[in-house]
Scaffold this active site. Sequence first.
Site, PDB file in Angstrom:
ATOM      1  N   ASP A 118       0.911  -1.144  -0.121  1.00 25.44           N
ATOM      2  CA  ASP A 118       0.068  -0.005  -0.014  1.00 25.44           C
ATOM      3  C   ASP A 118       0.997   1.224  -0.018  1.00 25.44           C
ATOM      4  O   ASP A 118       1.664   1.316   0.836  1.00 25.44           O
ATOM      5  CB  ASP A 118      -0.907  -0.055   1.276  1.00 25.44           C
ATOM      6  CG  ASP A 118      -1.892   1.085   1.225  1.00 25.44           C
ATOM      7  OD1 ASP A 118      -1.818   1.931   0.211  1.00 25.44           O
ATOM      8  OD2 ASP A 118      -2.393   1.243   2.279  1.00 25.44           O
TER       9      ASP A 118
ATOM     10  N   LYS B 256     -13.644   1.258   3.206  1.00 25.55           N
ATOM     11  CA  LYS B 256     -13.645   1.744   4.595  1.00 25.55           C
ATOM     12  C   LYS B 256     -15.189   2.269   4.673  1.00 25.55           C
ATOM     13  O   LYS B 256     -15.129   3.571   3.898  1.00 25.55           O
ATOM     14  CB  LYS B 256     -12.436   2.798   4.659  1.00 25.55           C
ATOM     15  CG  LYS B 256     -11.042   2.025   4.715  1.00 25.55           C
ATOM     16  CD  LYS B 256      -9.980   3.205   4.794  1.00 25.55           C
ATOM     17  CE  LYS B 256      -8.664   2.526   4.728  1.00 25.55           C
ATOM     18  NZ  LYS B 256      -7.584   3.205   4.491  1.00 25.55           N
TER      19      LYS B 256
HETATM   20  C1  NPQ Z   1      -4.706   2.583   4.424  1.00 21.18           C
HETATM   21  N1  NPQ Z   1      -4.826   1.938   7.046  1.00 21.18           N
HETATM   22  O1  NPQ Z   1      -5.055   1.442   4.271  1.00 21.18           O
HETATM   23  C2  NPQ Z   1      -4.823   3.028   5.878  1.00 21.18           C
HETATM   24  C3  NPQ Z   1      -4.143   4.285   6.273  1.00 21.18           C
HETATM   25  C4  NPQ Z   1      -3.909   4.687   7.289  1.00 21.18           C
HETATM   26  C5  NPQ Z   1      -4.275   0.076   8.509  1.00 21.18           C
HETATM   27  O2  NPQ Z   1      -3.138   0.527   6.676  1.00 21.18           O
HETATM   28  C6  NPQ Z   1      -4.184   7.180  11.979  1.00 21.18           C
HETATM   29  C7  NPQ Z   1      -5.403   6.698  11.361  1.00 21.18           C
HETATM   30  C8  NPQ Z   1      -3.132   6.873  11.168  1.00 21.18           C
HETATM   31  C9  NPQ Z   1      -5.965   6.338  10.266  1.00 21.18           C
HETATM   32  C10 NPQ Z   1      -2.487   5.594   8.985  1.00 21.18           C
HETATM   33  C11 NPQ Z   1      -3.942   1.052   7.165  1.00 21.18           C
HETATM   34  C12 NPQ Z   1      -3.433   5.958   9.947  1.00 21.18           C
HETATM   35  C13 NPQ Z   1      -4.655   5.951   9.493  1.00 21.18           C
HETATM   36  C14 NPQ Z   1      -2.555   5.101   7.758  1.00 21.18           C
HETATM   37  C15 NPQ Z   1      -4.839   5.117   8.435  1.00 21.18           C
HETATM   38  O3  NPQ Z   1      -4.428   3.187   3.899  1.00 21.18           O
HETATM   39 MG    MG Z   2      -4.825   2.355   1.953  1.00 19.33          MG
END
Ligand code: NPQ
Ligand code: MG
Length: 369
Positions: free
Chosen positions: A188, A262
């Site tokens: 990602d 999401k």
């Molecule tokens: C994504 N999440 O898929 C997100 C991005 C992301 C679990 O990879 C604080 C709150 C920090 C939400 C950092 C994962 C964060 C956040 C990254 C979401 O892109």
């Molecule tokens: Mg992402």
Amino acid sequence: MKLDGIELRQVALPLVSPFRTSLGTQTARQALVLRVVSDEGEGWGECVAEDDPTYCPEYLAGAADVIRRFVVPALAGLDLRPASVAGALRHLRGHQMAKSAVEMAVLDCWLRARLTSLADHLGAVRPRVPVGVSVGIMDDLDTLLETVDRHLTAGYARIKLKIEPGWDVEPVRAVRDTFGPATMLTVDANTAYSPADIRHLAGLDAYGLALVEQPFAPGDLRSHAALAARSETPVCLDESITSAADAAEAIRLGACSVINIKPGRVGGYLEARRIHDVASAHGVPVWCGGMLETGLGRAGNLALAGLPGFTLPGDISATERYYRRDITRPFVLEDGLMAVPTEPGLGVLPDPASLTAATTTTEWIPAPS
Ligand code: NPQ
Ligand code: MG
């Protein structure tokens, strides 16, 4: 159902370890927890906006302001049902995360009063779902390999590596070489690449990734389509998709063959289900993304991930991957699976002592009569 008001609560949850993505490093989660109070009882929700508008244009204090000044007044006096929330807020442009949080709390309230679980309401068909873990950018490969090893031992069904220019091919090769071809591996980029990087990204084909997530800017569907045409690795969109209409357009343009859903980013669990339906009609697999949710969002996301089109493991990790102490009971991995809550509504409630301990500010917003 008549809205009496919404209690907004800011909570601070320290992370067990810093989480670094191409957008920056996070050491604590500031979350916005909502309690809807109505003539039919109470419901809980969570706004997944971050402190700063880096992942998306919304941010926590802005979301609280939108809820306070525009959302609560717009819902006051209505005969409120979960399915009517989005329509009642349609005149407010954008602000999906703020709207989603309110719809979530209304859903929880409504379903509790009707003794129905969110999973049943959405149409979940599986009692347990395989889940993955998102692994941040690390200082060195040894730390990365140790971390991945720990997650695989814990039973996670998929490893997602956060990447950025300078931290991509090497960590992917190291993880693939160390853990073998059977490990489901994804990456990602959180929009860190430019169209000039398409050839470089196509080089990831050598490592058998299940998908590459959001390499380019949210509005740049064209570059995602160009990469998809040049690469064998499925392209997945996250930031680009804020509605079912976006999803239909991205699929039509060939910009993705997988979608990360999401609920917060798309305006709620009901719009999330519509994206699932659009994607399923086109044979596009979906999976549930993560926003470092508290147990409230984790519970809701598990319900969503129980739908039939969620055929890839979601970013719905066990509580202990993020927090030592959450505001709800902890969620745990059992044989690499997580149980979809079966109790009414979200199926979990904040633990009063934990909620109080984590709360930094509380505000009651009455619905104007
Ligand atoms: C994504 N999440 O898929 C997100 C991005 C992301 C679990 O990879 C604080 C709150 C920090 C939400 C950092 C994962 C964060 C956040 C990254 C979401 O892109
Ligand atoms: Mg992402």
